[in-house]
Design a protein around this motif. Structure first.
Motif, PDB file in Angstrom:
ATOM      1  N   ARG A 150     -10.739   8.897  -0.556  1.00  0.00           N
ATOM      2  CA  ARG A 150     -11.321  10.227  -0.764  1.00  0.00           C
ATOM      3  C   ARG A 150     -10.950  10.775  -2.138  1.00  0.00           C
ATOM      4  N   SER A 151     -10.390   9.952  -2.993  1.00  0.00           N
ATOM      5  CA  SER A 151      -9.911  10.391  -4.304  1.00  0.00           C
ATOM      6  C   SER A 151     -10.898  10.021  -5.404  1.00  0.00           C
ATOM      7  N   SER A 152     -10.658  10.582  -6.586  1.00  0.00           N
ATOM      8  CA  SER A 152     -11.588  10.396  -7.694  1.00  0.00           C
ATOM      9  C   SER A 152     -11.537   9.009  -8.309  1.00  0.00           C
ATOM     10  N   ASP A 153     -10.519   8.194  -7.967  1.00  0.00           N
ATOM     11  CA  ASP A 153     -10.475   6.839  -8.535  1.00  0.00           C
ATOM     12  C   ASP A 153     -11.448   5.883  -7.844  1.00  0.00           C
ATOM     13  N   LEU A 154     -12.099   6.353  -6.760  1.00  0.00           N
ATOM     14  CA  LEU A 154     -13.154   5.598  -6.056  1.00  0.00           C
ATOM     15  C   LEU A 154     -12.671   4.252  -5.513  1.00  0.00           C
ATOM     16  N   GLY A 155     -11.370   4.123  -5.286  1.00  0.00           N
ATOM     17  CA  GLY A 155     -10.849   2.877  -4.733  1.00  0.00           C
ATOM     18  C   GLY A 155     -10.563   1.812  -5.772  1.00  0.00           C
ATOM     19  N   ALA A 156     -10.388   2.223  -7.032  1.00  0.00           N
ATOM     20  CA  ALA A 156     -10.144   1.269  -8.120  1.00  0.00           C
ATOM     21  C   ALA A 156      -8.941   0.346  -7.890  1.00  0.00           C
ATOM     22  N   PRO A 157      -7.868   0.773  -7.172  1.00  0.00           N
ATOM     23  CA  PRO A 157      -6.756  -0.134  -6.927  1.00  0.00           C
ATOM     24  C   PRO A 157      -7.150  -1.413  -6.179  1.00  0.00           C
ATOM     25  N   ALA A 158      -8.356  -1.466  -5.623  1.00  0.00           N
ATOM     26  CA  ALA A 158      -8.817  -2.698  -4.964  1.00  0.00           C
ATOM     27  C   ALA A 158      -8.763  -3.883  -5.913  1.00  0.00           C
ATOM     28  N   VAL A 159      -8.955  -3.638  -7.212  1.00  0.00           N
ATOM     29  CA  VAL A 159      -8.904  -4.725  -8.198  1.00  0.00           C
ATOM     30  C   VAL A 159      -7.490  -5.298  -8.285  1.00  0.00           C
ATOM     31  N   GLY A 160      -6.488  -4.422  -8.353  1.00  0.00           N
ATOM     32  CA  GLY A 160      -5.107  -4.885  -8.409  1.00  0.00           C
ATOM     33  C   GLY A 160      -4.701  -5.640  -7.157  1.00  0.00           C
ATOM     34  N   PHE A 161      -5.141  -5.148  -5.993  1.00  0.00           N
ATOM     35  CA  PHE A 161      -4.847  -5.844  -4.749  1.00  0.00           C
ATOM     36  C   PHE A 161      -5.537  -7.211  -4.721  1.00  0.00           C
ATOM     37  N   ALA A 162      -6.758  -7.272  -5.262  1.00  0.00           N
ATOM     38  CA  ALA A 162      -7.469  -8.546  -5.330  1.00  0.00           C
ATOM     39  C   ALA A 162      -6.695  -9.549  -6.179  1.00  0.00           C
ATOM     40  N   ARG A 163      -6.092  -9.087  -7.263  1.00  0.00           N
ATOM     41  CA  ARG A 163      -5.308  -9.990  -8.115  1.00  0.00           C
ATOM     42  C   ARG A 163      -4.124 -10.567  -7.349  1.00  0.00           C
ATOM     43  N   LYS A 164      -3.503  -9.764  -6.517  1.00  0.00           N
ATOM     44  CA  LYS A 164      -2.387 -10.245  -5.705  1.00  0.00           C
ATOM     45  C   LYS A 164      -2.865 -11.289  -4.689  1.00  0.00           C
ATOM     46  N   LEU A 165      -4.018 -11.017  -4.061  1.00  0.00           N
ATOM     47  CA  LEU A 165      -4.566 -11.974  -3.098  1.00  0.00           C
ATOM     48  C   LEU A 165      -4.939 -13.290  -3.789  1.00  0.00           C
ATOM     49  N   VAL A 166      -5.591 -13.192  -4.942  1.00  0.00           N
ATOM     50  CA  VAL A 166      -5.963 -14.393  -5.683  1.00  0.00           C
ATOM     51  C   VAL A 166      -4.732 -15.189  -6.069  1.00  0.00           C
ATOM     52  N   LEU A 200       0.839  -1.204   0.000  1.00  0.00           N
ATOM     53  CA  LEU A 200       0.000   0.000   0.000  1.00  0.00           C
ATOM     54  C   LEU A 200       0.871   1.250   0.000  1.00  0.00           C
ATOM     55  N   PRO A 201       0.289   2.400  -0.329  1.00  0.00           N
ATOM     56  CA  PRO A 201       1.038   3.657  -0.192  1.00  0.00           C
ATOM     57  C   PRO A 201       1.568   3.817   1.230  1.00  0.00           C
ATOM     58  N   LYS A 202       2.673   4.536   1.380  1.00  0.00           N
ATOM     59  CA  LYS A 202       3.362   4.633   2.665  1.00  0.00           C
ATOM     60  C   LYS A 202       2.510   5.250   3.774  1.00  0.00           C
ATOM     61  N   LYS A 203       1.468   5.993   3.396  1.00  0.00           N
ATOM     62  CA  LYS A 203       0.644   6.660   4.409  1.00  0.00           C
ATOM     63  C   LYS A 203      -0.216   5.683   5.203  1.00  0.00           C
ATOM     64  N   TYR A 204      -0.304   4.420   4.772  1.00  0.00           N
ATOM     65  CA  TYR A 204      -1.163   3.446   5.457  1.00  0.00           C
ATOM     66  C   TYR A 204      -0.410   2.728   6.567  1.00  0.00           C
ATOM     67  N   LYS A 205      -1.134   2.498   7.672  1.00  0.00           N
ATOM     68  CA  LYS A 205      -0.589   1.773   8.819  1.00  0.00           C
ATOM     69  C   LYS A 205      -1.548   0.639   9.182  1.00  0.00           C
ATOM     70  N   PRO A 206      -1.030  -0.477   9.703  1.00  0.00           N
ATOM     71  CA  PRO A 206      -1.909  -1.573  10.110  1.00  0.00           C
ATOM     72  C   PRO A 206      -2.873  -1.153  11.207  1.00  0.00           C
ATOM     73  N   ASN A 207      -4.116  -1.598  11.083  1.00  0.00           N
ATOM     74  CA  ASN A 207      -5.131  -1.360  12.103  1.00  0.00           C
ATOM     75  C   ASN A 207      -5.321  -2.676  12.869  1.00  0.00           C
ATOM     76  N   LYS A 208      -4.675  -2.782  14.022  1.00  0.00           N
ATOM     77  CA  LYS A 208      -4.672  -4.045  14.763  1.00  0.00           C
ATOM     78  C   LYS A 208      -6.060  -4.448  15.254  1.00  0.00           C
ATOM     79  N   ASP A 209      -6.941  -3.461  15.445  1.00  0.00           N
ATOM     80  CA  ASP A 209      -8.285  -3.777  15.946  1.00  0.00           C
ATOM     81  C   ASP A 209      -9.087  -4.616  14.960  1.00  0.00           C
ATOM     82  N   LEU A 210      -8.776  -4.506  13.670  1.00  0.00           N
ATOM     83  CA  LEU A 210      -9.518  -5.253  12.661  1.00  0.00           C
ATOM     84  C   LEU A 210      -8.625  -6.248  11.918  1.00  0.00           C
TER      85      LEU A 210
END
Length: 222
Positions: A197-213, A48-58
């Protein structure tokens, strides 16, 4: 229940072989991975982009034990689309699961989950999940005292797992949007959800899904 020694053998994408059906009738947890196994397949924070940190609660998993067999009530609550995962909408009991969550200081969020099912439950769950998502074209949800009306568009994602779809959610109350990709790989279903909060509406979720698959395929041989 004690954890089983599990193999990487798997059914074809569209059916279960007679030998596997027999094995599952004798042991419902045959060929099912534990939560600890699934945890190792989740994406690390450095994808993920460097601004993200793990959320241990979830961030959690079902450990070495398997969940109960049987069906549950099918949920029609569209607000599940806004939650960490919405597998409860399938009404199918999970054998095991693992999830992780990452957040930025601006409250953007990436969530991932892998759920393992018994027998043909993953096929059933996938059908129900897509039907559920397609029925939730508009719904209201509340957060921190603010109620927003969300619009959701669901479409098939070809070439990802055995079968996949994505649901993109937006609202006039908040900038950006949320994309969730749901993909079945054999007995496992992957959720990849990106709320931004960006205009791509979270489209990178598809690329991350490919990595998980890809991770699931590499471990299970599907």
């Amino acid at each position: 229940m004690l954890p089983l020694v599990l193999c990487s053998c798997s059914p074809s994408p569209n059916r279960i072989s007679p030998s596997e059906a027999k094995a599952q009738s004798e042991d419902p947890d045959h060929n099912v991975w534990t939560g600890e196994d699934l945890k190792a397949l989740l994406l690390p924070v450095n994808v993920l982009p460097k601004k993200y940190k793990p959320n241990k609660d979830l961030t959690a998993d079902s450990g070495t034990h398997f969940g109960p067999t049987g069906q549950k009530p099918i949920s029609t609550d569209c607000t599940l689309l806004q939650r960490t995962s919405w597998v409860d909408a399938a009404g199918t009991g999970l054998a095991s699961w693992a999830q992780a969550d990452f957040r930025s200081s601006s409250q953007e969020e990436y969530s991932e989950e892998i759920d393992s099912f018994r027998g043909t439950d993953a096929w059933t769950a996938m059908t129900r999940l897509k039907k559920y998502a397609e029925s939730c074209t508009a719904f209201k949800d509340s957060y921190d005292g603010t109620t927003a009306t969300y619009k959701a568009i669901t479409k098939t994602v070809p070439g990802l797992g055995d079968e996949s779809f994505e649901t993109v959610m937006t609202t006039a109350v908040y900038d950006g949007g949320m994309t969730t990709v749901v993909s079945r790989v054999g007995h496992d279903i992957v959720f990849s959800s990106y709320d931004v909060r960006s205009s791509d509406l979270g489209a990178p979720a598809v690329g991350f899904a490919r990595k998980l698959v890809a991770n699931v395929k590499a471990k299970t041989g599907n």
